[in-house]
Design a protein around this motif. Structure first.
Motif, PDB file in Angstrom:
ATOM      1  N   ASP A  70       0.863  -1.184   0.000  1.00 50.18           N
ATOM      2  CA  ASP A  70       0.000   0.000   0.000  1.00 50.18           C
ATOM      3  C   ASP A  70       0.896   1.230   0.000  1.00 50.18           C
ATOM      4  O   ASP A  70       1.519   1.567   1.010  1.00 50.18           O
ATOM      5  CB  ASP A  70      -0.923   0.004   1.213  1.00 50.18           C
ATOM      6  N   VAL A  79      -7.442   3.881   5.507  1.00 50.20           N
ATOM      7  CA  VAL A  79      -7.305   2.568   6.135  1.00 50.20           C
ATOM      8  C   VAL A  79      -8.651   1.855   6.170  1.00 50.20           C
ATOM      9  O   VAL A  79      -8.771   0.682   5.767  1.00 50.20           O
ATOM     10  CB  VAL A  79      -6.746   2.704   7.566  1.00 50.20           C
ATOM     11  N   LEU A  83      -8.225  -1.695   4.296  1.00 45.67           N
ATOM     12  CA  LEU A  83      -7.627  -2.757   5.092  1.00 45.67           C
ATOM     13  C   LEU A  83      -8.582  -3.911   5.423  1.00 45.67           C
ATOM     14  O   LEU A  83      -8.187  -5.084   5.324  1.00 45.67           O
ATOM     15  CB  LEU A  83      -7.033  -2.170   6.380  1.00 45.67           C
ATOM     16  N   LEU A  91       1.550  -7.704   4.273  1.00 46.01           N
ATOM     17  CA  LEU A  91       1.242  -6.327   3.906  1.00 46.01           C
ATOM     18  C   LEU A  91       2.466  -5.447   4.129  1.00 46.01           C
ATOM     19  O   LEU A  91       3.146  -5.570   5.159  1.00 46.01           O
ATOM     20  CB  LEU A  91       0.085  -5.793   4.744  1.00 46.01           C
ATOM     21  N   LEU A  93       3.420  -1.368   4.105  1.00 46.45           N
ATOM     22  CA  LEU A  93       2.890  -0.010   4.084  1.00 46.45           C
ATOM     23  C   LEU A  93       4.026   0.997   3.934  1.00 46.45           C
ATOM     24  O   LEU A  93       5.009   0.944   4.683  1.00 46.45           O
ATOM     25  CB  LEU A  93       2.138   0.279   5.392  1.00 46.45           C
ATOM     26  N   SER A  95       5.256   4.496   4.760  1.00 46.38           N
ATOM     27  CA  SER A  95       4.973   5.545   5.723  1.00 46.38           C
ATOM     28  C   SER A  95       6.050   6.614   5.611  1.00 46.38           C
ATOM     29  O   SER A  95       6.742   6.712   4.587  1.00 46.38           O
ATOM     30  CB  SER A  95       4.888   4.965   7.137  1.00 46.38           C
ATOM     31  N   GLU A 147      -0.442   3.648  10.492  1.00 47.17           N
ATOM     32  CA  GLU A 147       0.509   2.601  10.861  1.00 47.17           C
ATOM     33  C   GLU A 147      -0.052   1.547  11.823  1.00 47.17           C
ATOM     34  O   GLU A 147       0.137   0.332  11.593  1.00 47.17           O
ATOM     35  CB  GLU A 147       1.766   3.229  11.474  1.00 47.17           C
ATOM     36  N   TYR A 150      -2.102  -1.391  10.297  1.00 49.24           N
ATOM     37  CA  TYR A 150      -1.308  -2.307   9.475  1.00 49.24           C
ATOM     38  C   TYR A 150      -0.398  -3.175  10.343  1.00 49.24           C
ATOM     39  O   TYR A 150      -0.229  -4.369  10.086  1.00 49.24           O
ATOM     40  CB  TYR A 150      -0.509  -1.527   8.436  1.00 49.24           C
ATOM     41  N   ARG A 153      -2.172  -6.057  11.839  1.00 47.62           N
ATOM     42  CA  ARG A 153      -2.384  -7.141  10.900  1.00 47.62           C
ATOM     43  C   ARG A 153      -1.075  -7.876  10.581  1.00 47.62           C
ATOM     44  O   ARG A 153      -1.026  -8.728   9.690  1.00 47.62           O
ATOM     45  CB  ARG A 153      -2.969  -6.600   9.597  1.00 47.62           C
ATOM     46  N   GLY A 155       1.559  -6.341   9.419  1.00 44.98           N
ATOM     47  CA  GLY A 155       2.163  -5.673   8.276  1.00 44.98           C
ATOM     48  C   GLY A 155       3.518  -5.090   8.599  1.00 44.98           C
ATOM     49  O   GLY A 155       3.913  -4.947   9.760  1.00 44.98           O
ATOM     50  N   VAL A 157       5.939  -1.780   8.193  1.00 43.61           N
ATOM     51  CA  VAL A 157       5.875  -0.339   7.993  1.00 43.61           C
ATOM     52  C   VAL A 157       7.256   0.166   7.614  1.00 43.61           C
ATOM     53  O   VAL A 157       8.229  -0.043   8.350  1.00 43.61           O
ATOM     54  CB  VAL A 157       5.374   0.374   9.259  1.00 43.61           C
ATOM     55  N   ARG A 219       7.604  -8.974   9.123  1.00 46.13           N
ATOM     56  CA  ARG A 219       6.218  -8.913   9.586  1.00 46.13           C
ATOM     57  C   ARG A 219       6.104  -8.241  10.949  1.00 46.13           C
ATOM     58  O   ARG A 219       6.835  -8.550  11.886  1.00 46.13           O
ATOM     59  CB  ARG A 219       5.621 -10.318   9.652  1.00 46.13           C
TER      60      ARG A 219
END
Length: 332
Positions: A70, A79, A83, A91, A93, A95, A147, A150, A153, A155, A157, A219
């Protein structure tokens, strides 16, 4: 690898798509369809406004991605629109380092001491919506609203510094290059001593690939991405001039006379200097030599000048005439 990229046709997302395609990954680009470059590598496209993402969620799942990147989640609404409808895959992200407290202090012209360089444990902003009311159309922007969801989940960053390079809409080098194109040989600047960690778009995309390739390490983690060497604003100006093959004097003038587009050369309250040691250690990510990166970016922007470049140098003349007693730093 099958990767869905949300927002992949302009700057950073575009380079991510290009890098993925170059190495043979299958890519689905999910975007509004307003920008679809003819030279983007062959890949699948899915056109949808972000707020209507739920309408295409089945198509995204049918693509069966191994990961989703993303590149353009800017607000809590962004989001909430996307999401909940993403498949349970890795995922990533994109940022920004503007989540850190030092950025808030910089915008407030507050010189409260901050230990540098910043790592991922540095204090975050205490205030919210850093650009609200600044006329940038980003009143609801805040990566601190993006943030946590994500990360919850699992994700990854990636907090990016000041990104530059081909297709940069902000055209970081343009304050120098418009003067180069006009043949200006004296450029009024402030103290130009501020340190701002930068990041070439190719290294940003490389960081995304590194996170995708090492999901176990990536992760649920946050990583700063920035160049390993940071130059002062004055040194950066000189590097841009050298890359452009142009000689000019950087003339020190009082801050109040510095032209608006050179405002980053004024005396700023804070440096934004951070380390990417975690990404180097856990993701085996390494940024390129910034001198070479700056040169490549300058060449691209010289070859692709903006159509609306300003030819008004009245602020320069006023600054140079008003700073007759200023000291002069020569670019050789």
């Amino acid at each position: 690898m099958r990767v869905a990229v949300i927002g992949g046709t302009e700057f950073i997302g575009r380079r991510v798509v290009e890098r993925l395609a170059e190495r043979g990954d299958e890519v689905l680009v999910i975007h509004r369809g307003r920008t679809e470059p003819a030279d983007l590598p062959p890949c699948a496209h899915l056109h949808v406004d972000r707020r209507d993402f739920a309408d295409v969620a089945d198509q995204v799942r049918a693509f069966a991605p191994d990961a989703v990147v993303d590149s353009y989640a800017l607000s809590r609404a962004d989001v909430d629109a996307v999401l909940p409808h993403l498949p349970d895959v890795h995922l990533v992200l994109l940022s920004s380092v503007d989540v850190y407290r030092v950025w808030e202090l910089l915008l407030a012209d507050d010189d409260t001491p901050v230990p540098l360089p910043l790592d991922e444990t540095a204090p975050l902003r205490t205030g919210r919506y850093p650009y609200r009311g600044r006329g940038a159309g980003l009143d609801d922007y805040d990566k601190l609203d993006v943030e946590p969801a994500y990360l919850a989940r699992g994700g990854t960053v990636l907090r990016l510094g000041m990104v530059y390079g081909p297709h940069d809409q902000q055209r970081r080098e343009e304050p120098v290059l418009r003067r180069v194109r006009a043949g200006r040989t004296r450029i009024p600047v402030g103290a130009a001593g501020t340190l701002l960690t930068r990041l070439h778009v190719d290294d940003a995309a490389g960081g995304v690939l590194a996170a995708l390739d090492r999901p176990a390490a990536a992760r649920g983690a946050v990583f700063n991405l920035g160049e390993s060497v940071t130059y002062s604003m004055r040194s950066w100006l000189k590097l841009v001039l050298a890359a452009a093959g142009h000689e000019a004097e950087l003339v020190r003038v009082p801050d109040e006379l510095v032209p608006a587009d050179l405002r980053l050369t004024r005396a700023l309250a804070q440096h934004v200097l951070y380390t990417s040691g975690r990404a180097e250690a856990l993701l085996d990510w390494r940024p390129a030599d910034p001198v070479a990166s700056i040169a490549a970016s300058v060449r691209w922007h010289l070859d692709h000048p903006p159509a609306d470049a300003s030819a008004d140098f009245s602020a320069d003349e006023q600054a140079l005439n008003g700073g007759a007693e200023a000291t002069v730093a020569h670019h050789r």
